[in-house]
Design an enzyme around this catalytic site. Sequence first.
Site, PDB file in Angstrom:
ATOM      1  N   ASP A 116       0.827  -1.205   0.000  1.00  0.00           N
ATOM      2  CA  ASP A 116       0.000   0.000   0.000  1.00  0.00           C
ATOM      3  C   ASP A 116       0.864   1.259   0.000  1.00  0.00           C
ATOM      4  O   ASP A 116       1.752   1.373  -0.847  1.00  0.00           O
ATOM      5  CB  ASP A 116      -0.976  -0.064   1.182  1.00  0.00           C
ATOM      6  CG  ASP A 116      -1.915   1.119   1.165  1.00  0.00           C
ATOM      7  OD1 ASP A 116      -2.628   1.281   0.181  1.00  0.00           O
ATOM      8  OD2 ASP A 116      -1.890   1.895   2.139  1.00  0.00           O
ATOM      9  N   HIS A 309      -7.633  -5.687  -0.948  1.00  0.00           N
ATOM     10  CA  HIS A 309      -6.509  -4.807  -0.631  1.00  0.00           C
ATOM     11  C   HIS A 309      -5.649  -5.397   0.491  1.00  0.00           C
ATOM     12  O   HIS A 309      -4.445  -5.185   0.550  1.00  0.00           O
ATOM     13  CB  HIS A 309      -7.076  -3.448  -0.206  1.00  0.00           C
ATOM     14  CG  HIS A 309      -6.040  -2.465   0.181  1.00  0.00           C
ATOM     15  ND1 HIS A 309      -5.201  -1.860  -0.736  1.00  0.00           N
ATOM     16  CD2 HIS A 309      -5.670  -1.991   1.401  1.00  0.00           C
ATOM     17  CE1 HIS A 309      -4.383  -1.038  -0.099  1.00  0.00           C
ATOM     18  NE2 HIS A 309      -4.645  -1.088   1.192  1.00  0.00           N
TER      19      HIS A 309
HETATM   20  O1  LIG Z   1      -4.810   5.068  -0.151  1.00  0.00           O
HETATM   21  C1  LIG Z   1      -4.207   4.027  -0.046  1.00  0.00           C
HETATM   22  N1  LIG Z   1      -4.598   2.994   0.735  1.00  0.00           N
HETATM   23  C2  LIG Z   1      -5.804   3.032   1.508  1.00  0.00           C
HETATM   24  C3  LIG Z   1      -6.676   1.907   1.019  1.00  0.00           C
HETATM   25  C4  LIG Z   1      -7.926   1.834   1.851  1.00  0.00           C
HETATM   26  C5  LIG Z   1      -8.766   0.699   1.408  1.00  0.00           C
HETATM   27  C6  LIG Z   1      -9.245  -0.194   2.347  1.00  0.00           C
HETATM   28  C7  LIG Z   1     -10.031  -1.258   1.956  1.00  0.00           C
HETATM   29  C8  LIG Z   1     -10.382  -1.424   0.626  1.00  0.00           C
HETATM   30  C9  LIG Z   1      -9.926  -0.535  -0.326  1.00  0.00           C
HETATM   31  C10 LIG Z   1      -9.125   0.541   0.065  1.00  0.00           C
HETATM   32  N2  LIG Z   1      -3.052   3.797  -0.730  1.00  0.00           N
HETATM   33  C11 LIG Z   1      -2.400   4.781  -1.531  1.00  0.00           C
HETATM   34  C12 LIG Z   1      -0.971   4.305  -1.720  1.00  0.00           C
HETATM   35  C13 LIG Z   1      -0.183   5.308  -2.530  1.00  0.00           C
HETATM   36  C14 LIG Z   1      -0.848   5.550  -3.843  1.00  0.00           C
HETATM   37  O2  LIG Z   1      -0.165   6.624  -4.477  1.00  0.00           O
HETATM   38  C15 LIG Z   1       0.859   6.208  -5.352  1.00  0.00           C
HETATM   39  C16 LIG Z   1       0.275   6.186  -6.742  1.00  0.00           C
HETATM   40  C17 LIG Z   1      -0.039   7.365  -7.377  1.00  0.00           C
HETATM   41  F1  LIG Z   1       0.080   8.502  -6.711  1.00  0.00           F
HETATM   42  C18 LIG Z   1      -0.505   7.362  -8.704  1.00  0.00           C
HETATM   43  C19 LIG Z   1      -0.676   6.145  -9.353  1.00  0.00           C
HETATM   44  C20 LIG Z   1      -0.404   4.942  -8.694  1.00  0.00           C
HETATM   45  C21 LIG Z   1       0.060   4.994  -7.383  1.00  0.00           C
HETATM   46  F2  LIG Z   1       0.292   3.884  -6.710  1.00  0.00           F
HETATM   47  C22 LIG Z   1      -2.294   5.976  -3.694  1.00  0.00           C
HETATM   48  C23 LIG Z   1      -3.066   4.946  -2.874  1.00  0.00           C
END
Ligand SMILES: O=C(NCCCc1ccccc1)N[C@H]1CC[C@H](OCc2c(F)cccc2F)CC1
Length: 332
Positions: A116, A309
């Site tokens: 993540d 996730h």
């Molecule tokens: O927000 C995040 N995780 C929380 C998930 C919560 C969840 C819980 C249960 C079910 C679904 C979701 N992770 C972030 C990690 C960094 C990422 O930024 C990097 C990036 C970019 F900026 C552009 C393109 C690709 C890329 F990877 C953006 C998501």
Amino acid sequence: ASLDKLSPSDPRVEHHTITIRGNTYHYLLGNPLSTPTGTILLVHGWPDISFGWRYQVPFLLSLNLRVIVPDLLGYGRTDAPEAVAEYSLKNISDDLAALAAHVAGPGEQIILGGHDWGGAVVWRFALWHPELVRAVFSVCTPYSPPRAAYIAPVDLIKILPNFKYQLQLAGPEVEAYVVGKERLRQFLSSLYGGRGSNREVAFTTADGVIFEILDKIGPTPLMSEEEVDFYVSEYERHGMHGPLNWYRTAEFNFSEELPLAEAGDAKTRIKVPSLMVTASRDSALPPSMSANMDKFFDNLEKREVNASHWALVEAPVDVNSHIAEFLTKCDC
Ligand SMILES: O=C(NCCCc1ccccc1)N[C@H]1CC[C@H](OCc2c(F)cccc2F)CC1
């Protein structure tokens, strides 16, 4: 690949703290029974803590690796400074480089694993400190190269609608609402897949946190009561300000990474052995987001696990065996 997992007070890991560039970091340290053949540093995501790697640590110790698992800035027993700038991917990479030097020795190469936000960190660490990286893997998070033009979060969600929840997380509501043991428990249970009695959810990538449903959410199937209690107690220390600061760093990341973007391939390609593990049912980071990352790598392996996730806890045997195959292949 074993299903064994760390308990919250597991004798197989030591708890250490170290002050790095002004912040006190807490980290788990696991030493294998015989002489370590290498050191691996595991980087958790949001909303998680070092304990999120509990299904991987015993397995990696069994491969004779020394294992370092920090609580990231803003989390658990690590400091949670107010200033958003301290949470930039470059700052975090520099902190973790100092942690690696402290544990493995100056200049020693380490294996890096991220999930993540931790996946975003390890890809950036490989750009900022390539000489320290023996091998690197990310679970769920694809590599997206530094950009020469700033894309504001409101514009990024036009391209990536699955990132819409990030606008809410960067704002004040979640920080203001998720306060105290009960609300932290409801919040964590929701994020980890807990549902209401009619299967309703209180978090989606489109809506973010749905506050009026939070108190209807039952226990998450991914964690025991004891494990949830541990997460709640670890989150009580700082609340949500630290963890949410990670969603407020877009401009800091852009300006720090601009020189890398402008240097082109020399500074944005990843040359070290790399592994991308996608999770088939990740609604925030679907496998499709990893489709175009190959062109930035000299040596990339890609695997997929059947999981949401939370692949680390949902498909540990598959995740662990892909890591083991990768480490064998790259002779790490
Ligand atoms: O927000 C995040 N995780 C929380 C998930 C919560 C969840 C819980 C249960 C079910 C679904 C979701 N992770 C972030 C990690 C960094 C990422 O930024 C990097 C990036 C970019 F900026 C552009 C393109 C690709 C890329 F990877 C953006 C998501």
